[in-house]
Design a protein around this motif. Structure first.
Motif, mmCIF file in Angstrom:
data_model
loop_
_atom_site.group_PDB
_atom_site.id
_atom_site.type_symbol
_atom_site.label_atom_id
_atom_site.label_comp_id
_atom_site.label_asym_id
_atom_site.label_seq_id
_atom_site.Cartn_x
_atom_site.Cartn_y
_atom_site.Cartn_z
ATOM 1 N N GLN A 52 0.838 -1.200 0.000
ATOM 2 C CA GLN A 52 0.000 0.000 0.000
ATOM 3 C C GLN A 52 0.875 1.254 0.000
ATOM 4 O O GLN A 52 0.606 2.211 -0.723
ATOM 5 C CB GLN A 52 -0.925 -0.008 1.211
ATOM 6 N N PHE A 53 1.948 1.255 0.782
ATOM 7 C CA PHE A 53 2.871 2.382 0.805
ATOM 8 C C PHE A 53 3.532 2.548 -0.555
ATOM 9 O O PHE A 53 3.664 3.661 -1.067
ATOM 10 C CB PHE A 53 3.934 2.192 1.885
ATOM 11 N N GLY A 55 2.420 1.700 -3.474
ATOM 12 C CA GLY A 55 1.452 2.268 -4.411
ATOM 13 C C GLY A 55 1.303 3.769 -4.239
ATOM 14 O O GLY A 55 1.283 4.526 -5.219
ATOM 15 N N ALA A 56 1.203 4.219 -2.992
ATOM 16 C CA ALA A 56 1.068 5.656 -2.722
ATOM 17 C C ALA A 56 2.343 6.399 -3.115
ATOM 18 O O ALA A 56 2.276 7.514 -3.655
ATOM 19 C CB ALA A 56 0.748 5.887 -1.246
ATOM 20 N N TYR A 57 3.494 5.786 -2.874
ATOM 21 C CA TYR A 57 4.769 6.406 -3.243
ATOM 22 C C TYR A 57 4.852 6.552 -4.767
ATOM 23 O O TYR A 57 5.247 7.597 -5.280
ATOM 24 C CB TYR A 57 5.921 5.559 -2.711
ATOM 25 N N ARG A 58 4.437 5.503 -5.481
ATOM 26 C CA ARG A 58 4.428 5.561 -6.953
ATOM 27 C C ARG A 58 3.487 6.658 -7.448
ATOM 28 O O ARG A 58 3.808 7.374 -8.396
ATOM 29 C CB ARG A 58 4.036 4.212 -7.529
ATOM 30 N N ASP A 59 2.321 6.798 -6.813
ATOM 31 C CA ASP A 59 1.386 7.857 -7.193
ATOM 32 C C ASP A 59 2.027 9.226 -6.992
ATOM 33 O O ASP A 59 1.871 10.125 -7.829
ATOM 34 C CB ASP A 59 0.098 7.780 -6.379
ATOM 35 N N GLY A 60 2.740 9.402 -5.895
ATOM 36 C CA GLY A 60 3.421 10.673 -5.638
ATOM 37 C C GLY A 60 4.477 10.973 -6.689
ATOM 38 O O GLY A 60 4.592 12.117 -7.151
ATOM 39 N N LYS A 62 4.461 9.887 -9.760
ATOM 40 C CA LYS A 62 3.722 10.200 -10.992
ATOM 41 C C LYS A 62 3.204 11.639 -10.967
ATOM 42 O O LYS A 62 3.352 12.382 -11.932
ATOM 43 C CB LYS A 62 2.565 9.221 -11.155
ATOM 44 N N HIS A 63 2.620 12.042 -9.844
ATOM 45 C CA HIS A 63 2.062 13.391 -9.731
ATOM 46 C C HIS A 63 3.152 14.459 -9.775
ATOM 47 O O HIS A 63 2.886 15.598 -10.171
ATOM 48 C CB HIS A 63 1.221 13.532 -8.455
ATOM 49 N N PRO A 68 6.816 6.435 -12.343
ATOM 50 C CA PRO A 68 6.506 5.578 -11.199
ATOM 51 C C PRO A 68 7.049 4.154 -11.345
ATOM 52 O O PRO A 68 7.276 3.486 -10.343
ATOM 53 C CB PRO A 68 4.977 5.582 -11.146
#
Length: 75
Positions: A52-53, A55-60, A62-63, A68
Motif C-alpha cells: 500500500q505504501f 502504491g502511494a509512493y508511486r502515485d506521488g 507520478k504526480h 513511477p
C-alpha cells in the motif's frame, strides 16, 4: 505469547530512520510472496514498507512528473 513492546518499538523506529535517511529515491523490491499486505524492502536504505505504501509512493512520483515504474524492481 506476549509481545515485547519495547523491542517492537525499537524496530519500528529503526525502520523509520532508515526510510527517512534514504539517499533515494526509494527503489522497492518485493521480499515475500504477493498477498494482501505484501512487504517490500528499499534497495537503497533497507527500509521495509507494505505494498500500500509502495502504491502511494508511486502515485506521488507520478504526480510530481516522474516515472513511477522506476521505484519498483518487481511487483
Amino acid at each position: 505469547m506476549a509481545i515485547d513492546t519495547k523491542s517492537l518499538l525499537a524496530e519500528v523506529q529503526a525502520n523509520l530512520r532508515a526510510l527517512d535517511g534514504c539517499p533515494g529515491p526509494h527503489r522497492f523490491r518485493r521480499i515475500e510472496p504477493e498477498k494482501f499486505g505484501t512487504k517490500y524492502r528499499c534497495d537503497h536504505c533497507g527500509g521495509i514498507v507494505t505494498g500500500q505504501f509502495v502504491g502511494a509512493y508511486r502515485d506521488g512520483i507520478k504526480h510530481a512528473g516522474g516515472d513511477p515504474a522506476a521505484v519498483t524492481v518487481d511487483g
